[in-house]
Design an enzyme around this catalytic site. Structure first.
Site, PDB file in Angstrom:
ATOM      1  N   ARG A 211      -3.257   1.391  11.198  1.00 29.33           N
ATOM      2  CA  ARG A 211      -4.116   0.828  12.555  1.00 29.33           C
ATOM      3  C   ARG A 211      -4.158   1.637  13.624  1.00 29.33           C
ATOM      4  O   ARG A 211      -3.137   2.562  13.813  1.00 29.33           O
ATOM      5  CB  ARG A 211      -3.468  -0.297  13.052  1.00 29.33           C
ATOM      6  CG  ARG A 211      -3.606  -1.821  12.223  1.00 29.33           C
ATOM      7  CD  ARG A 211      -5.145  -2.091  12.335  1.00 29.33           C
ATOM      8  NE  ARG A 211      -5.579  -3.261  11.823  1.00 29.33           N
ATOM      9  CZ  ARG A 211      -6.112  -3.510  10.216  1.00 29.33           C
ATOM     10  NH1 ARG A 211      -6.311  -2.308   9.812  1.00 29.33           N
ATOM     11  NH2 ARG A 211      -6.464  -4.602   9.913  1.00 29.33           N
TER      12      ARG A 211
ATOM     13  N   HIS B 115     -12.834   3.877   9.685  1.00 25.94           N
ATOM     14  CA  HIS B 115     -11.961   2.801   8.961  1.00 25.94           C
ATOM     15  C   HIS B 115     -12.758   2.230   7.673  1.00 25.94           C
ATOM     16  O   HIS B 115     -13.162   1.126   7.563  1.00 25.94           O
ATOM     17  CB  HIS B 115     -12.288   1.808   9.880  1.00 25.94           C
ATOM     18  CG  HIS B 115     -11.013   0.690   9.689  1.00 25.94           C
ATOM     19  ND1 HIS B 115     -10.383  -0.099  10.875  1.00 25.94           N
ATOM     20  CD2 HIS B 115     -10.451   0.246   8.636  1.00 25.94           C
ATOM     21  CE1 HIS B 115      -9.280  -0.842  10.558  1.00 25.94           C
ATOM     22  NE2 HIS B 115      -9.434  -0.664   8.963  1.00 25.94           N
TER      23      HIS B 115
ATOM     24  N   ILE C 163       0.993  -1.241   0.011  1.00 21.85           N
ATOM     25  CA  ILE C 163       0.140  -0.028  -0.033  1.00 21.85           C
ATOM     26  C   ILE C 163       0.749   1.340  -0.005  1.00 21.85           C
ATOM     27  O   ILE C 163       0.636   2.188  -0.864  1.00 21.85           O
ATOM     28  CB  ILE C 163      -0.986  -0.188   1.220  1.00 21.85           C
ATOM     29  CG1 ILE C 163      -1.979  -1.346   0.846  1.00 21.85           C
ATOM     30  CG2 ILE C 163      -1.729   1.356   1.102  1.00 21.85           C
ATOM     31  CD1 ILE C 163      -2.763  -1.455   2.199  1.00 21.85           C
TER      32      ILE C 163
ATOM     33  N   GLU D 102     -11.057   1.547  18.482  1.00 20.39           N
ATOM     34  CA  GLU D 102     -12.066   1.689  17.832  1.00 20.39           C
ATOM     35  C   GLU D 102     -13.253   0.599  17.835  1.00 20.39           C
ATOM     36  O   GLU D 102     -12.689  -0.671  18.122  1.00 20.39           O
ATOM     37  CB  GLU D 102     -11.456   2.029  16.256  1.00 20.39           C
ATOM     38  CG  GLU D 102     -11.110   0.759  15.657  1.00 20.39           C
ATOM     39  CD  GLU D 102     -10.589   0.851  14.386  1.00 20.39           C
ATOM     40  OE1 GLU D 102      -9.919   1.872  13.753  1.00 20.39           O
ATOM     41  OE2 GLU D 102     -11.048   0.045  13.249  1.00 20.39           O
TER      42      GLU D 102
END
Ligand code: 8YV
Length: 330
Positions: A240, A287, A158, A269
């Site tokens: 994260r 998210h 990514i 979260e």
């Protein structure tokens, strides 16, 4: 012949359940109830495998209660919900879903960067509140993105997809920090320069976090690191919760130690640190970096392929602890 029993832990596309039902006796959770660890353990009784969404904790306590379990297949690339060492010693394979979400997640990195640097959500709130009465020369002036320096922490798939967009699309200088350095040809393809973490934080106009979460990446960005950043800089966390110390970040934003932040992930979260909700210079999303229909279908399909591959054909597609396969002779 009886089919192996498996559990699907959260609501998912109906096509997933149809495909899995061709091979397995499927218990699913289409009501999308959030199960406690005890309830998850109870539902896993008699199941040989589970389709998971990256949020269910698989640790030694759970494994001790689920002796028949052979495979946990995440539909996510991140697998910090797995205690892989405990899974390996219990002979349970873990699989994740890499690659299929790379480009979509990198797109979202830019969505968040642009929204943060150019104050998109902050200005929209202003407009919706009826506060826009006239144009003015400095209204919501933000930070430049094109031609600036992007610091990427974590240069996996990514990170590299973000670097490509930055260098080739936005004419940015890319600096990065990673556990290992890329080969020269890959670095050259997006003109990226490897730097130490400190130099990255001091030099970057925008810092983007795309590293996996582990005990060693906990609070990679805390008060000390925020203090190294330029006061005009932005920080984007796509990776994260827990990689950033959210309380320290809220404090830095409040005192304009850095200009702004864009967060798709949070410590604890879906709870969000209350101080983050009170500062205007932060863009908050729940998210959703991989959330396009096509990508979510592809992520789910890869988890299905892992379940069928391993349980029917003896070969998982993207195993995380392949030493388990060697042990069972798959
Ligand atoms: C998921 C992600 O949507 O794949 C990952 O690791 O972060 C996202 O694509 C998320 O993990 C859902 O829990």
């Amino acid at each position: 012949m009886t089919k192996p029993a498996i559990l699907v832990t959260r609501a998912i596309f109906p096509e997933v359940l149809i495909k899995l039902s061709q091979h397995f006796d499927v218990e699913s959770n289409q009501d999308d109830v959030i199960w406690s660890p005890q309830e998850l353990a109870q539902r896993l009784q008699g199941k040989v495998a589970a389709f998971m969404t990256g949020t269910e904790r698989v640790n030694a306590e759970l494994l001790a209660l689920c002796g028949q379990l052979k495979l946990c297949a995440n539909m996510t690339v991140g697998y910090n919900n797995f205690d892989l060492a405990a899974m390996t010693s219990a002979g349970v394979l873990g699989t994740n879903a890499p690659d299929v979400l790379t480009e979509t997640t990198a797109d979202f990195g830019f969505a968040l960067l642009m929204a943060t640097a150019r104050r998109v959500t902050e200005s929209e709130h202003f407009l919706r509140a009826g506060k826009w009465t006239r144009w003015s020369y400095d209204m919501f002036s933000g930070a430049e993105v094109h031609g600036t320096t992007l610091g990427i922490v974590g240069m996996g798939r990514i990170g590299q997809a973000i670097a490509r967009r930055a260098a080739l699309g936005f004419g940015m200088q890319v600096i990065y920090h990673n556990r290992s350095r890329l080969d020269a040809a890959t670095e050259a393809s997006f003109h990226a320069r490897y730097v130490g973490k400190e130099e990255l934080l001091q030099t970057a106009d925008h810092v983007m976090l795309v590293l996996p979460y582990s005990a060693s990446s906990h609070h990679t960005i805390g008060a000390a690191e925020l203090a190294l950043m330029k006061p005009t800089a932005t920080l984007i966390n796509l990776a994260r919760g827990g990689i950033v110390d959210d309380a320290a970040l809220a404090e830095a934003l409040r005192h304009k130690r850095i200009a702004a932040a864009g967060l798709d992930v949070f410590e604890g979260e879906p709870a969000v640190h209350p101080a983050l909700l009170t500062v205007p210079n932060v863009v908050l999303t729940p998210h959703i970096a991989s959330a396009t229909e096509g990508t979510r279908r592809a992520m789910a399909a890869l988890a299905v392929d892992n379940l069928i591959g391993f349980l029917v054909n003896g070969k998982a597609v993207t195993p995380l602890n392949p030493e388990v396969l060697a042990r069972v002779g798959a």
